[in-house]
Design a protein around this motif. Structure first.
Motif, PDB file in Angstrom:
ATOM      1  N   UNK A 207      -2.203  12.538   3.274  1.00  0.00           N
ATOM      2  CA  UNK A 207      -3.557  13.084   3.101  1.00  0.00           C
ATOM      3  C   UNK A 207      -3.884  13.131   1.611  1.00  0.00           C
ATOM      4  N   UNK A 208      -5.039  12.645   1.252  1.00  0.00           N
ATOM      5  CA  UNK A 208      -5.442  12.634  -0.153  1.00  0.00           C
ATOM      6  C   UNK A 208      -5.271  11.290  -0.828  1.00  0.00           C
ATOM      7  N   UNK A 209      -4.531  10.363  -0.191  1.00  0.00           N
ATOM      8  CA  UNK A 209      -4.401   9.016  -0.762  1.00  0.00           C
ATOM      9  C   UNK A 209      -5.760   8.326  -0.714  1.00  0.00           C
ATOM     10  N   UNK A 210      -6.045   7.489  -1.697  1.00  0.00           N
ATOM     11  CA  UNK A 210      -7.324   6.777  -1.740  1.00  0.00           C
ATOM     12  C   UNK A 210      -7.395   5.677  -0.691  1.00  0.00           C
ATOM     13  N   UNK A 211      -6.244   5.094  -0.380  1.00  0.00           N
ATOM     14  CA  UNK A 211      -6.175   4.052   0.641  1.00  0.00           C
ATOM     15  C   UNK A 211      -4.757   4.050   1.201  1.00  0.00           C
ATOM     16  N   UNK A 212      -4.593   3.654   2.453  1.00  0.00           N
ATOM     17  CA  UNK A 212      -3.276   3.543   3.057  1.00  0.00           C
ATOM     18  C   UNK A 212      -3.028   2.090   3.457  1.00  0.00           C
ATOM     19  N   UNK A 213      -1.784   1.667   3.317  1.00  0.00           N
ATOM     20  CA  UNK A 213      -1.418   0.313   3.726  1.00  0.00           C
ATOM     21  C   UNK A 213      -0.295   0.389   4.758  1.00  0.00           C
ATOM     22  N   UNK A 214      -0.266  -0.592   5.660  1.00  0.00           N
ATOM     23  CA  UNK A 214       0.734  -0.621   6.724  1.00  0.00           C
ATOM     24  C   UNK A 214       1.837  -1.631   6.459  1.00  0.00           C
ATOM     25  N   UNK A 215       1.683  -2.417   5.394  1.00  0.00           N
ATOM     26  CA  UNK A 215       2.750  -3.321   4.955  1.00  0.00           C
ATOM     27  C   UNK A 215       2.589  -3.532   3.464  1.00  0.00           C
ATOM     28  N   UNK A 216       3.689  -3.774   2.772  1.00  0.00           N
ATOM     29  CA  UNK A 216       3.669  -3.845   1.307  1.00  0.00           C
ATOM     30  C   UNK A 216       2.775  -4.968   0.778  1.00  0.00           C
ATOM     31  N   UNK A 217       2.784  -6.168   1.392  1.00  0.00           N
ATOM     32  CA  UNK A 217       1.928  -7.250   0.862  1.00  0.00           C
ATOM     33  C   UNK A 217       0.432  -6.964   0.877  1.00  0.00           C
ATOM     34  N   UNK A 218      -0.012  -5.910   1.586  1.00  0.00           N
ATOM     35  CA  UNK A 218      -1.429  -5.561   1.557  1.00  0.00           C
ATOM     36  C   UNK A 218      -1.903  -5.184   0.161  1.00  0.00           C
ATOM     37  N   UNK A 219      -0.969  -4.862  -0.735  1.00  0.00           N
ATOM     38  CA  UNK A 219      -1.348  -4.580  -2.130  1.00  0.00           C
ATOM     39  C   UNK A 219      -2.093  -5.763  -2.739  1.00  0.00           C
ATOM     40  N   UNK A 220      -1.684  -6.967  -2.388  1.00  0.00           N
ATOM     41  CA  UNK A 220      -2.329  -8.155  -2.941  1.00  0.00           C
ATOM     42  C   UNK A 220      -3.778  -8.267  -2.459  1.00  0.00           C
ATOM     43  N   UNK A 221      -4.027  -7.839  -1.226  1.00  0.00           N
ATOM     44  CA  UNK A 221      -5.399  -7.843  -0.712  1.00  0.00           C
ATOM     45  C   UNK A 221      -6.268  -6.838  -1.459  1.00  0.00           C
TER      46      UNK A 221
END
Length: 222
Positions: A207-221
């Motif tokens: 809670x409070x994160x600006x965005x959540x990712x479900x896999x590490x490579x989503x950082x590139x997106x």
């Protein structure tokens, strides 16, 4: 769903366990080995506490972990348990055990190639963090590794502040899987990426994160 790309930061600061490294792959074998040895040394009696007790503590500073895992034991037993757990984890690493999450190494290399400065900020012990990064082949990708064990900080908030000040970082993303990562990012005015794939935290952990990712490579997106 990610709908647009964000402005590229100068740096990214990563937690280690549960973010880059599948810590349970060496933590749980080391945890059971630790309690076997504590029993042999006469420092603990009874069954090993449930695995959930240690996995729920991932991301905490060391003294908090043992207070929760062994609340009835004195500080001397906490210190010995800490020594043994580290020894067994390092032995696992030296045997080639443990794994990064899928896509971590490739993603880190692409981020570095794009000009982003990469750092680790972990509440783990210095030897453990450095050995994980070296044995898993990613140590060369990070400008520096910051650990609570080395810098003697009271919280990850303080650890990240030291990192930012020491390296004169003007803009950064904090990337991690625990509430301590969210707090460290927000209190240092960073954009926070919550990693929602380790499966150990509470539903409210990010809670409070600006965005959540479900896999590490989503950082590139992003």
């Amino acid at each position: 769903m990610i709908r647009h790309k964000l402005h590229q930061p100068e740096a990214m600061i990563f937690d280690l366990d549960g973010t880059l490294f599948q810590s349970e792959s060496i933590l749980l074998p080391a945890y059971h080995a630790t309690f076997e040895q504590l029993r042999r040394e006469g420092l603990y009696e009874g069954e090993t506490p449930p695995e959930e007790r240690i996995t729920s503590c991932l991301g905490m500073v060391i003294r908090e972990i043992w207070r929760k895992v062994l609340p009835e034991s004195p500080a001397s037993v906490h210190r010995r348990a800490d020594e043994l757990l580290l020894q067994h984890q390092l032995s696992c690493l030296k045997r080639g055990e443990g794994a990064l999450y899928p896509g971590v190494e490739d993603t880190l290399r692409k981020l570095q190639q794009s000009g982003i400065r990469l750092f680790i900020a972990s509440n783990g012990l210095e030897n453990y963090v450095k050995l994980v990064s070296r044995h898993k082949g990613v140590a060369d990708l990070f400008e520096n590794l910051y650990t609570a064990g080395e810098y003697r900080t009271e919280s990850k908030v303080d650890l990240v502040k030291q990192l930012l000040d020491n390296h004169r970082v003007q803009s950064a993303w904090m990337v991690g899987d625990r509430s301590s990562d969210v707090e460290a990012g927000k209190k240092n005015r960073l954009f926070v990426v919550g990693c929602d794939y380790a499966g150990f935290g509470k539903a409210s952990e990010l809670d409070g994160a600006d965005v959540k990712i479900r896999s590490f490579p989503e950082l590139l997106e992003l």
